[in-house]
Design a protein around this motif. Sequence first.
Motif, mmCIF file in Angstrom:
data_model
loop_
_atom_site.group_PDB
_atom_site.id
_atom_site.type_symbol
_atom_site.label_atom_id
_atom_site.label_comp_id
_atom_site.label_asym_id
_atom_site.label_seq_id
_atom_site.Cartn_x
_atom_site.Cartn_y
_atom_site.Cartn_z
ATOM 1 N N UNK A 126 39.485 30.409 45.129
ATOM 2 C CA UNK A 126 39.881 30.783 46.477
ATOM 3 C C UNK A 126 40.014 32.273 46.714
ATOM 4 N N UNK A 127 39.606 33.088 45.749
ATOM 5 C CA UNK A 127 39.738 34.539 45.887
ATOM 6 C C UNK A 127 38.704 35.070 46.887
ATOM 7 N N UNK A 128 39.147 35.929 47.774
ATOM 8 C CA UNK A 128 38.260 36.559 48.751
ATOM 9 C C UNK A 128 38.102 38.027 48.379
ATOM 10 N N UNK A 129 36.995 38.362 47.752
ATOM 11 C CA UNK A 129 36.765 39.740 47.353
ATOM 12 C C UNK A 129 37.092 39.987 45.892
ATOM 13 N N UNK A 140 45.646 38.770 36.463
ATOM 14 C CA UNK A 140 44.441 38.844 37.289
ATOM 15 C C UNK A 140 43.469 37.729 36.969
ATOM 16 N N UNK A 141 43.271 37.455 35.695
ATOM 17 C CA UNK A 141 42.361 36.375 35.310
ATOM 18 C C UNK A 141 42.921 35.014 35.717
ATOM 19 N N UNK A 142 44.229 34.870 35.644
ATOM 20 C CA UNK A 142 44.843 33.609 36.062
ATOM 21 C C UNK A 142 44.600 33.367 37.547
ATOM 22 N N UNK A 143 44.757 34.396 38.367
ATOM 23 C CA UNK A 143 44.496 34.273 39.800
ATOM 24 C C UNK A 143 43.044 33.898 40.056
ATOM 25 N N UNK A 165 38.451 46.549 37.310
ATOM 26 C CA UNK A 165 38.339 45.296 38.032
ATOM 27 C C UNK A 165 38.532 44.090 37.134
ATOM 28 N N UNK A 166 38.872 42.969 37.735
ATOM 29 C CA UNK A 166 38.930 41.679 37.051
ATOM 30 C C UNK A 166 37.831 40.817 37.651
ATOM 31 N N UNK A 167 36.929 40.354 36.800
ATOM 32 C CA UNK A 167 35.807 39.562 37.290
ATOM 33 C C UNK A 167 35.582 38.324 36.443
ATOM 34 N N UNK A 168 34.733 37.441 36.961
ATOM 35 C CA UNK A 168 34.442 36.217 36.222
ATOM 36 C C UNK A 168 33.739 36.513 34.896
ATOM 37 N N UNK A 203 34.667 47.291 50.911
ATOM 38 C CA UNK A 203 34.951 46.280 49.885
ATOM 39 C C UNK A 203 36.236 45.521 50.175
ATOM 40 N N UNK A 204 36.173 44.215 49.994
ATOM 41 C CA UNK A 204 37.343 43.374 50.209
ATOM 42 C C UNK A 204 38.156 43.320 48.921
ATOM 43 N N UNK A 205 39.380 43.770 48.982
ATOM 44 C CA UNK A 205 40.260 43.774 47.813
ATOM 45 C C UNK A 205 41.230 42.611 47.947
ATOM 46 N N UNK A 206 41.062 41.611 47.106
ATOM 47 C CA UNK A 206 41.892 40.412 47.193
ATOM 48 C C UNK A 206 43.312 40.682 46.710
ATOM 49 N N UNK A 207 43.440 41.397 45.600
ATOM 50 C CA UNK A 207 44.751 41.707 45.030
ATOM 51 C C UNK A 207 44.698 43.074 44.363
ATOM 52 N N UNK A 208 45.785 43.837 44.498
ATOM 53 C CA UNK A 208 45.974 45.091 43.777
ATOM 54 C C UNK A 208 47.148 44.876 42.828
ATOM 55 N N UNK A 209 46.857 44.807 41.530
ATOM 56 C CA UNK A 209 47.855 44.498 40.517
ATOM 57 C C UNK A 209 48.059 45.703 39.601
ATOM 58 N N UNK A 210 49.169 45.743 38.852
ATOM 59 C CA UNK A 210 49.365 46.821 37.885
ATOM 60 C C UNK A 210 48.245 46.860 36.848
ATOM 61 N N UNK A 211 47.975 48.030 36.319
ATOM 62 C CA UNK A 211 46.837 48.251 35.437
ATOM 63 C C UNK A 211 46.798 47.306 34.238
ATOM 64 N N UNK A 212 47.942 46.991 33.670
ATOM 65 C CA UNK A 212 47.965 46.170 32.461
ATOM 66 C C UNK A 212 48.213 44.688 32.749
ATOM 67 N N UNK A 213 48.021 44.289 34.010
ATOM 68 C CA UNK A 213 48.227 42.897 34.405
ATOM 69 C C UNK A 213 46.913 42.120 34.376
ATOM 70 N N UNK A 214 46.097 42.378 33.366
ATOM 71 C CA UNK A 214 44.812 41.698 33.263
ATOM 72 C C UNK A 214 44.934 40.193 33.124
ATOM 73 N N UNK A 215 45.929 39.763 32.392
ATOM 74 C CA UNK A 215 46.130 38.321 32.213
ATOM 75 C C UNK A 215 46.456 37.658 33.556
#
Length: 344
Positions: free
Chosen positions: A329-332, A321-324, A42-45, A307-319
């Motif tokens: 405005x992210x929901x979930x 994900x954090x930018x989003x 997951x990508x979290x705050x 669970x609400x999944x806002x975005x499903x991104x490729x595994x190595x797209x952590x950067x």
Amino acid sequence: MISTYRAVVLTRNGGLDALELRELPLEAPGPGQVRLRVRATGVGFTDIIMRRGYHPDAPKLPFTPGYEVVGDVEAIGPGVTGFTPGQRVAALTVHGGYAESIIRDAGEFIPVPEGLDDAEVTALILNYVTAYQMIHRVARLRAGQSALVTGAGGGVGTALLQLLRVAGVQAYGVDSPPKAGLVRELGATFIDSRERPFDEAVRKRLPEGVDVAFDGIGGDSIARCTRAVRRGGRLISYGFTSAVGRHGGGDNVGGLSGLLALFVGTRLLGRRPSVYGITQLYQKDPSLLREDLSQLFTLLAERRIQPLIAHRLPLLAGRAGQELLERGGIRGKIILLRDVPKKT
């Protein structure tokens, strides 16, 4: 034979450019350890707070972010029993998830039942366990009671609303107008965070105040939550995102005022303050995570939670994900997946 794996590495504290994709040597698990091929994280705050250098549980730089993982057992170290190659397991890792491979002590891994979606299971590990433990182990809420949730449209906020509904607790969700529909869909009464002070809005609907408030924002939100809670009620703080902010550095004054409001102001007004941290509770008693995650697996299988999944991104797209997440405005929950479904 594969001798390397790829991972997103935080090289220094700072902006998104501090995250770099690197190729690292693939190591064999040591005694008592298991190596996973990561399926999802997951990508979290919390990841953003670590990147900026404010998280107390962040390891020494450089390191790979990623607070939770789901993966397949790939290699088993000496002395490990109870696991088989290819078995799907989950873990609260705190860091290490933005990678193709991860090694941890075998005792950290929890088997995942068949038939559950990788992204939804990943969302359970941090967000839903956090919500579940605050509701049942800290607040000990009962059916018929009431609760206030700030940041109700976010990852932990939506988890709280769903689990409060399962528990029969009347929920009031505070967020901005674009998330009003979502909050109502999850069974809560929507409170507009921009229209008026939300404590006044709560008191208009419930003059005595709510039994419990869950706050992950901090700062001014603490004082407002205190005023929204009935005398003798509880305020549970699980984060101070307002003290860090989405785009800039830390607000030390705001963070200090929030702490003073939590530990002094609540008591002066006859409320009971609590600070919750999933990592601290896990370190104190790891068995609680295993118990609570098992309960959540059951609720997920029965579709009593979703669970609400806002975005499903490729595994190595952590950067990315954090930018989003920093845009707001992210929901979930934002999930990084080894196998991202193709768009049709």
